[in-house]
Design a protein around this motif. Structure first.
Motif, PDB file in Angstrom:
ATOM      1  N   LEU A 196      53.568 -63.558  15.729  1.00  0.00           N
ATOM      2  CA  LEU A 196      52.298 -63.651  15.008  1.00  0.00           C
ATOM      3  C   LEU A 196      52.221 -62.583  13.936  1.00  0.00           C
ATOM      4  N   THR A 197      51.414 -62.879  12.928  1.00  0.00           N
ATOM      5  CA  THR A 197      51.014 -61.879  11.948  1.00  0.00           C
ATOM      6  C   THR A 197      49.489 -61.911  11.866  1.00  0.00           C
ATOM      7  N   THR A 198      48.920 -61.021  11.106  1.00  0.00           N
ATOM      8  CA  THR A 198      47.462 -60.982  10.973  1.00  0.00           C
ATOM      9  C   THR A 198      46.918 -62.324  10.474  1.00  0.00           C
ATOM     10  N   LYS A 199      47.655 -62.983   9.593  1.00  0.00           N
ATOM     11  CA  LYS A 199      47.209 -64.269   9.050  1.00  0.00           C
ATOM     12  C   LYS A 199      47.372 -65.397  10.060  1.00  0.00           C
ATOM     13  N   THR A 200      48.552 -65.496  10.663  1.00  0.00           N
ATOM     14  CA  THR A 200      48.796 -66.635  11.558  1.00  0.00           C
ATOM     15  C   THR A 200      48.063 -66.494  12.887  1.00  0.00           C
ATOM     16  N   ALA A 201      47.594 -65.304  13.224  1.00  0.00           N
ATOM     17  CA  ALA A 201      46.838 -65.128  14.463  1.00  0.00           C
ATOM     18  C   ALA A 201      45.532 -65.917  14.429  1.00  0.00           C
ATOM     19  N   LEU A 202      45.064 -66.258  13.239  1.00  0.00           N
ATOM     20  CA  LEU A 202      43.828 -67.024  13.086  1.00  0.00           C
ATOM     21  C   LEU A 202      44.103 -68.517  12.949  1.00  0.00           C
ATOM     22  N   ARG A 203      45.387 -68.881  12.956  1.00  0.00           N
ATOM     23  CA  ARG A 203      45.760 -70.283  12.770  1.00  0.00           C
ATOM     24  C   ARG A 203      46.623 -70.734  13.936  1.00  0.00           C
TER      25      ARG A 203
END
Length: 375
Positions: free
Chosen positions: A294-301
């Motif tokens: 995960l990254t900060t962006k994909t953690a929300l997707r």
């Protein structure tokens, strides 16, 4: 500037325009104009200025670069200088004894300008070829008076310390030299006739110990350590690592599913996974994303991380996931034996790809055997 010479007037006008455009000081402009007068006054119409004259006649403070620019603009410059490569050929071959200097000089000049059935080669090729054979020529010159005395045994002995691409490039240079010398009657026979070599696939060369230590130092973050572990132990491609989900991992039973292939989880990967999953849980406890990375962006997707996220600091320092993966497959071929079927089954690669690895492994094992039996 008052003059009846239209060429000089046009050059002077252009010089002033350049000076104004580039903020030349008055003194710089005047020196340039004086130099143009020195070079152009009295010169017959259509007679271009030799470059050697530009470099020697004007006052030493006049800019040669600006003069060349002005004269070239009006097609008034003739390059009569000798290319640096020719001066280099004369110098390096003169350092050899006559019996070796003559054929080497003839060979290099032919490479440079080409021949009846040979295209001209770039200076880079000449530097590479002669740089390879020069130490051998110097060594043979201590025992022989002429290149024609060199035998196949001498060539084989000279090649023995070299391996891989270094050996391949040296053979290419030697074959070029002796073929040329034989064709032009400079030697009686070609001691490299029948000598063959294939270059080592650079993408499949083993990673050195120094590179291993560098990778360990660079992979300092939990994500990077997991990526490296998956590449080192399981030869994972970047796409496989990106798409890995939590459902593919069975930590209690030490199993992992990679690209649909369920296999035992390696010890290094097991430790890296535990560290990363702890970090993942602390950082994004409520993420809906089931992908392991995960990254900060994909953690929300729910999408996988980008390809760039999988190899942050490694690729910036010359290491790629594919290189690490290739080293793992090659290591398997070296330890378990160069069997393409085995590699295909273990790593899910095509037969042709497996043959690439086994070919390199066979050559590396053969080189090790040759070194072991040498006295």
């Amino acid at each position: 500037m008052e003059s009846d010479d239209p060429v000089l007037v046009a050059a002077a006008v252009y010089a002033r325009e350049l000076g104004a455009a580039h903020d030349w000081c008055g003194e710089t402009t005047n020196r340039c104009l004086d130099a143009l007068v020195t070079l152009l006054v009295g010169r017959p119409t259509g007679n271009r200025v030799p470059l050697t004259e530009v470099r020697t006649r004007p006052h030493r403070l006049a800019s040669r670069r600006r003069l060349v620019e002005i004269l070239s603009h009006f097609d008034l410059l003739k390059d009569d200088t000798e290319p640096p490569i020719r001066a280099w050929i004369e110098r390096v071959t003169a350092e050899l004894p006559p019996g070796f200097a003559e054929p080497a000089h003839h060979w290099l000049l032919t490479l440079l300008v080409g021949g009846a059935r040979a295209r001209p080669r770039s200076p880079r090729t000449l530097y590479s070829y002669f740089g390879s054979v020069r130490p051998l020529l110097a060594h043979w010159a201590t025992s022989y008076d002429h290149l024609r005395e060199v035998t196949r045994a001498d060539v084989d002995a000279a090649l023995r310390p070299f391996q891989g691409n270094q050996r391949h490039n040296l053979i290419k240079a030697l074959r070029s030299l002796f073929r040329h010398a034989k064709k032009n009657g400079l030697v009686f026979s070609n001691p490299t006739a029948g000598l063959k070599s294939q270059p080592v696939d650079q993408d499949l060369l083993p990673i050195t110990n120094d590179e291993v230590r560098s990778i360990e130092q660079l992979a300092s973050e939990p994500l990077e350590r997991l990526v490296v572990a998956l590449s080192v132990e399981h030869a994972c491609r970047t796409a496989v690592i990106r798409k890995l989900t939590l459902d593919d991992i069975d930590l209690p039973n030490r199993r992992i599913t990679l690209a649909g292939h369920n296999q035992r989880l390696g010890e290094l990967t097991h430790r890296a996974l535990i560290t990363w999953l702890d970090h993942r849980r602390d950082r994004w406890p409520h993420t809906p994303n089931r992908h392991v990375l995960l990254t900060t962006k994909t953690a929300l997707r729910t999408t996988p991380v980008s390809q760039k996220s999988v190899k942050p600091s490694l690729s910036d320092n010359g290491f790629t996931i594919e290189r690490i993966r290739a080293d793992r497959i090659l290591h398997e071929a070296l330890t378990a034996g160069p069997d393409p079927l085995h590699l295909s089954l273990v790593f899910g690669i095509s037969h042709n790809t497996a043959r690439r690895y086994t070919t390199v492994a066979e050559r590396l094992l053969s080189d090790e055997l040759e070194q072991a039996v040498e006295p």
